[in-house]
Design a protein around this motif. Sequence first.
Motif, PDB file in Angstrom:
ATOM      1  N   LEU A  63      13.077   7.672  -7.741  1.00 34.42           N
ATOM      2  CA  LEU A  63      11.653   7.581  -7.284  1.00 34.42           C
ATOM      3  C   LEU A  63      10.789   6.396  -7.637  1.00 34.42           C
ATOM      4  N   ALA A  64      11.234   6.032  -8.967  1.00 36.38           N
ATOM      5  CA  ALA A  64      10.598   4.872  -9.733  1.00 36.38           C
ATOM      6  C   ALA A  64      10.828   3.625  -8.727  1.00 36.38           C
ATOM      7  N   LEU A  65      12.211   3.446  -8.370  1.00 38.36           N
ATOM      8  CA  LEU A  65      12.154   2.413  -7.513  1.00 38.36           C
ATOM      9  C   LEU A  65      11.563   2.231  -6.277  1.00 38.36           C
ATOM     10  N   GLY A  66      11.272   3.377  -5.572  1.00 44.48           N
ATOM     11  CA  GLY A  66      10.429   3.551  -4.572  1.00 44.48           C
ATOM     12  C   GLY A  66       9.053   3.353  -4.817  1.00 44.48           C
ATOM     13  N   THR A  67       8.630   3.610  -6.221  1.00 46.99           N
ATOM     14  CA  THR A  67       7.297   3.435  -6.506  1.00 46.99           C
ATOM     15  C   THR A  67       6.918   1.918  -6.747  1.00 46.99           C
ATOM     16  N   GLY A  68       8.172   1.183  -7.341  1.00 50.37           N
ATOM     17  CA  GLY A  68       8.064  -0.308  -7.448  1.00 50.37           C
ATOM     18  C   GLY A  68       7.792  -1.055  -6.109  1.00 50.37           C
ATOM     19  N   GLY A  69       8.686  -0.544  -5.044  1.00 50.54           N
ATOM     20  CA  GLY A  69       8.661  -1.117  -3.810  1.00 50.54           C
ATOM     21  C   GLY A  69       7.168  -0.889  -3.139  1.00 50.54           C
ATOM     22  N   LEU A  70       6.723   0.307  -3.231  1.00 48.51           N
ATOM     23  CA  LEU A  70       5.463   0.721  -2.692  1.00 48.51           C
ATOM     24  C   LEU A  70       4.449  -0.107  -2.980  1.00 48.51           C
ATOM     25  N   MET A  71       4.336  -0.307  -4.396  1.00 43.91           N
ATOM     26  CA  MET A  71       3.215  -1.320  -5.071  1.00 43.91           C
ATOM     27  C   MET A  71       3.417  -2.585  -4.701  1.00 43.91           C
ATOM     28  N   GLY A  72       4.732  -3.103  -4.369  1.00 48.91           N
ATOM     29  CA  GLY A  72       4.862  -4.646  -3.916  1.00 48.91           C
ATOM     30  C   GLY A  72       4.487  -4.568  -2.509  1.00 48.91           C
ATOM     31  N   GLY A  73       4.732  -3.574  -1.709  1.00 47.84           N
ATOM     32  CA  GLY A  73       4.129  -3.610  -0.520  1.00 47.84           C
ATOM     33  C   GLY A  73       2.592  -3.775  -0.598  1.00 47.84           C
ATOM     34  N   LEU A  74       1.908  -2.840  -1.272  1.00 46.88           N
ATOM     35  CA  LEU A  74       0.412  -2.939  -1.437  1.00 46.88           C
ATOM     36  C   LEU A  74      -0.151  -4.132  -1.892  1.00 46.88           C
ATOM     37  N   PHE A  75       0.778  -4.902  -2.751  1.00 43.05           N
ATOM     38  CA  PHE A  75       0.394  -6.165  -3.161  1.00 43.05           C
ATOM     39  C   PHE A  75       0.401  -7.126  -1.981  1.00 43.05           C
ATOM     40  N   ALA A  76       1.337  -7.290  -0.985  1.00 42.91           N
ATOM     41  CA  ALA A  76       1.284  -8.021   0.056  1.00 42.91           C
ATOM     42  C   ALA A  76       0.370  -7.876   1.151  1.00 42.91           C
ATOM     43  N   SER A 125      -4.826  -8.430  12.090  1.00 43.16           N
ATOM     44  CA  SER A 125      -4.152  -7.423  12.965  1.00 43.16           C
ATOM     45  C   SER A 125      -3.513  -6.368  12.434  1.00 43.16           C
ATOM     46  N   SER A 126      -3.600  -5.142  12.991  1.00 39.16           N
ATOM     47  CA  SER A 126      -2.719  -3.864  12.249  1.00 39.16           C
ATOM     48  C   SER A 126      -1.358  -4.313  12.088  1.00 39.16           C
ATOM     49  N   LEU A 127      -0.780  -4.865  13.262  1.00 41.67           N
ATOM     50  CA  LEU A 127       0.767  -5.084  13.178  1.00 41.67           C
ATOM     51  C   LEU A 127       1.126  -6.042  12.080  1.00 41.67           C
ATOM     52  N   SER A 128       0.391  -7.034  12.007  1.00 39.67           N
ATOM     53  CA  SER A 128       0.720  -8.089  10.923  1.00 39.67           C
ATOM     54  C   SER A 128       0.563  -7.366   9.322  1.00 39.67           C
ATOM     55  N   LEU A 129      -0.530  -6.534   9.210  1.00 34.56           N
ATOM     56  CA  LEU A 129      -0.506  -5.938   7.795  1.00 34.56           C
ATOM     57  C   LEU A 129       0.657  -4.825   7.808  1.00 34.56           C
ATOM     58  N   VAL A 130       1.022  -4.265   8.705  1.00 31.14           N
ATOM     59  CA  VAL A 130       1.985  -3.282   8.770  1.00 31.14           C
ATOM     60  C   VAL A 130       3.415  -3.986   8.363  1.00 31.14           C
ATOM     61  N   VAL A 131       3.769  -5.109   8.987  1.00 31.11           N
ATOM     62  CA  VAL A 131       4.919  -5.802   8.755  1.00 31.11           C
ATOM     63  C   VAL A 131       4.681  -6.457   7.480  1.00 31.11           C
ATOM     64  N   GLY A 132       3.607  -7.133   7.030  1.00 32.40           N
ATOM     65  CA  GLY A 132       3.496  -7.391   5.626  1.00 32.40           C
ATOM     66  C   GLY A 132       3.759  -6.380   4.482  1.00 32.40           C
ATOM     67  N   PHE A 133       3.213  -5.245   4.824  1.00 30.86           N
ATOM     68  CA  PHE A 133       3.519  -4.064   4.062  1.00 30.86           C
ATOM     69  C   PHE A 133       5.097  -3.810   3.731  1.00 30.86           C
TER      70      PHE A 133
END
Length: 151
Positions: free
Chosen positions: A19-32, A43-51
């Motif tokens: 779960l901690a690894l998932g948390t770190g990945g999600l935080m990295g996606g939110l930073f992107a 565009s929403s597609l580029s935001l989703v792809v970036g995440f």
Amino acid sequence: MIEQVALRRYDTTLDRAGLALGTGGLMGGLFAVPLVLLGGSWSSLSLVVGFVVGATISAMAIVAIGGPLWMVCHALGRRGPMAAAIVGAVAGFALFLGGQTYGFGLFDMPVSDARTLMFRILSAIATSFILAGFSAAIGLAMWRVAYRRVA
């Protein structure tokens, strides 16, 4: 005082580490996502792809770079929040500095960069310090998810 410090032990389980690894990945996606926005893609597609790309690369970097460092800290009994923040900051600083300096000079750089090498290195150090702060926050959040105090 020494007895109180000795009693402050932290332990984790395999499911909490995942779960901690998932948390770190999600935080990295939110930073992107803000980086994609700053790049001019709204565009929403580029935001989703970036995440998704940010979360995936962050999780891989956490496993490849932060994982071995944290295993050493865990084995040495350094399992507190300060150790997690330091490991995150050191791993993030090294990763971003190496990425901006052509693998610490191991790879060829363009000839045009030779004239401004000092400025590139100073800029890389400054931005790596900023990103190390975010990496420390990711390490602290991952620690909070993974570890519990043991009596």
